[in-house]
Design a protein around this motif. Structure first.
Motif, PDB file in Angstrom:
ATOM      1  N   THR A  37      -4.888  -0.615  -3.217  1.00  0.00           N
ATOM      2  CA  THR A  37      -4.196  -1.879  -3.436  1.00  0.00           C
ATOM      3  C   THR A  37      -4.878  -3.011  -2.677  1.00  0.00           C
ATOM      4  O   THR A  37      -5.157  -4.080  -3.232  1.00  0.00           O
ATOM      5  N   GLN A  38      -5.159  -2.782  -1.410  1.00  0.00           N
ATOM      6  CA  GLN A  38      -5.807  -3.807  -0.604  1.00  0.00           C
ATOM      7  C   GLN A  38      -7.236  -4.062  -1.067  1.00  0.00           C
ATOM      8  O   GLN A  38      -7.719  -5.189  -1.014  1.00  0.00           O
ATOM      9  N   ASP A  52      -4.683   6.919  -3.520  1.00  0.00           N
ATOM     10  CA  ASP A  52      -3.277   6.617  -3.253  1.00  0.00           C
ATOM     11  C   ASP A  52      -2.322   7.669  -3.803  1.00  0.00           C
ATOM     12  O   ASP A  52      -1.318   7.997  -3.172  1.00  0.00           O
ATOM     13  N   SER A  64      -6.865   1.662   1.366  1.00  0.00           N
ATOM     14  CA  SER A  64      -5.846   1.416   0.347  1.00  0.00           C
ATOM     15  C   SER A  64      -6.490   0.800  -0.880  1.00  0.00           C
ATOM     16  O   SER A  64      -7.159  -0.226  -0.799  1.00  0.00           O
ATOM     17  N   THR A 114      -0.430   4.176   0.482  1.00  0.00           N
ATOM     18  CA  THR A 114      -0.986   4.944   1.599  1.00  0.00           C
ATOM     19  C   THR A 114      -0.253   4.629   2.899  1.00  0.00           C
ATOM     20  O   THR A 114       0.187   5.530   3.622  1.00  0.00           O
ATOM     21  N   HIS A 115      -0.099   3.361   3.208  1.00  0.00           N
ATOM     22  CA  HIS A 115       0.523   2.966   4.471  1.00  0.00           C
ATOM     23  C   HIS A 115       2.018   3.232   4.475  1.00  0.00           C
ATOM     24  O   HIS A 115       2.610   3.466   5.534  1.00  0.00           O
ATOM     25  N   SER A 136     -10.511  -2.808   4.418  1.00  0.00           N
ATOM     26  CA  SER A 136     -10.334  -2.562   2.983  1.00  0.00           C
ATOM     27  C   SER A 136     -10.634  -3.790   2.134  1.00  0.00           C
ATOM     28  O   SER A 136     -11.506  -3.742   1.259  1.00  0.00           O
ATOM     29  N   SER A 166       0.826  -1.202   0.000  1.00  0.00           N
ATOM     30  CA  SER A 166       0.000   0.000   0.000  1.00  0.00           C
ATOM     31  C   SER A 166       0.863   1.254   0.000  1.00  0.00           C
ATOM     32  O   SER A 166       1.698   1.454   0.889  1.00  0.00           O
ATOM     33  N   TRP A 205       1.680  -6.406   3.683  1.00  0.00           N
ATOM     34  CA  TRP A 205       0.858  -5.306   4.198  1.00  0.00           C
ATOM     35  C   TRP A 205       1.217  -4.997   5.644  1.00  0.00           C
ATOM     36  O   TRP A 205       1.317  -3.835   6.043  1.00  0.00           O
TER      37      TRP A 205
END
Length: 355
Positions: free
Chosen positions: A309-310, A220, A307, A14-15, A49, A12, A340
């Protein structure tokens, strides 16, 4: 991010950004400048998510399965449903764009939330320029539905007949599946996929791919350029309040970086999500992309640190379980989940250990 991409792991963005921001804050001001309740929300998003996106994608896939794939003439049923799918997608996109501007004025943020200010400013840039924030809710709904109906009519009158002729002309070149259908259930029909319907949904995936790209850019990519926007605002204003609007060239810079990254390294993650998790067909791919995009846009509207992605991975796994083949490579999904978990603390430690 580059290391994870090299190993074909869809981590991710974001993370990664959040983890790096936490590490920087720990170095500068210790634990006093961190809002830990928001960090807990981010940890919760690791579960929310993929689950939320998976549920939405399964709903779309079951809807398509019952309305199109299980019918005696899937192509005819698909052409009838096609305008309504475009109506939903276009109306939802326009509503998300226009209604983003509502309530921008009067927002205030603390110094500790400056990264989120940058994200919000980048999302609301065009809404302010076009004065979308001045439109009432009923006007936004009518505008969205009107645009969706217009596109649906165009699809029904022009696009549908063109696709029908094109698919039927190529029908002789495609051999139908010879596998025997099993006893159907509500979530899984076990009916062999119709090649003509698959071609129809291949065309639909172009729309859903654009839909997903828009959602990704609104989530994102905004998160990724947030530190840059924060530094720019602090430099020009001389304060951390960040009251100026995000300039268009910084948004363009973030979009350009996304395109270059997709061009050079995107194929590695595409292989993991698109091929190595489960078998994706055009109908299931449509449900995956559409469901994930809807989830990301809704979460962005609510300010959740979700996210994309998730969401996409959760949709792939959920629809893979609902398909007739019922095949998900769980060892690949396990490796993705581990990546993750370590993304946020690794990015945090990276910033702490930088001299």
């Amino acid at each position: 991010m580059l290391l994870a991409t090299f190993f074909k792991l869809p981590v991710s963005t974001t993370h990664s950004i959040v983890g790096a921001t936490i590490g920087f804050s720990l170095v500068v001001s210790g634990t006093s400048g961190i809002h830990w309740h928001k960090i807990l929300r981010i940890f919760a998003s690791w579960i929310v998510s993929p689950l939320l996106s998976g549920v939405v994608s399964i709903c779309f896939f079951v809807l398509v399965d019952h309305l199109v794939l299980r019918k005696s003439n899937p192509l005819r049923s698909g052409l009838l449903v096609l305008p309504f799918l475009y109506l939903i997608a276009v109306a939802f996109n326009i509503f998300a764009i226009v209604y983003e501007g509502v309530g921008v004025r009067g927002l205030s943020f603390t110094d500790a939330e400056m990264g989120f200010v940058a994200i919000t400013q980048s999302r609301f840039y065009w809404c302010r320029v076009l004065h979308f924030n001045e439109l009432p809710l009923w006007t936004v709904v009518l505008l969205s539905l009107g645009a969706g109906v217009l596109v649906a009519v165009i699809v029904a009158l022009f696009v549908g007949p063109y696709l029908r002729k094109k698919i039927i002309a190529a029908a002789n070149a495609v051999a139908p599946s010879a596998s025997l259908p099993k006893e159907p259930t509500f979530f899984r029909s076990h009916k062999p996929e119709d090649p003509q319907a698959a071609k129809l949904f291949s065309f639909l995936q172009v729309m859903t791919a654009c839909f997903g790209g828009f959602a990704h850019g609104g989530n994102d990519v905004s998160n990724a350029i947030a530190p840059l926007v924060s530094l720019w605002a602090i430099y020009w204003e001389g304060t951390s309040k960040q009251e100026m609007h995000t300039p268009w060239y910084l948004l363009f810079y973030g979009a350009f970086g996304m395109c270059v990254g997709l061009w050079l390294l995107g194929h590695r993650v595409i292989y993991t999500v698109g091929e190595n998790l489960t078998k994706i067909t055009p109908p299931s791919g449509f449900a995956i992309e559409f469901g994930a995009a809807v989830t990301v846009l809704l979460a962005s509207k609510m300010g959740l640190p979700i996210s994309s992605t998730q969401c996409k991975v959760g949709s792939v796994v959920a629809v893979g379980l609902a398909q007739a083949s019922h095949s998900v490579r769980w060892h690949t999904f396990r490796n993705i989940c581990l990546s993750w978990i370590v993304t946020l603390p690794v990015a945090e430690v990276k910033w702490i250990t930088v001299p």
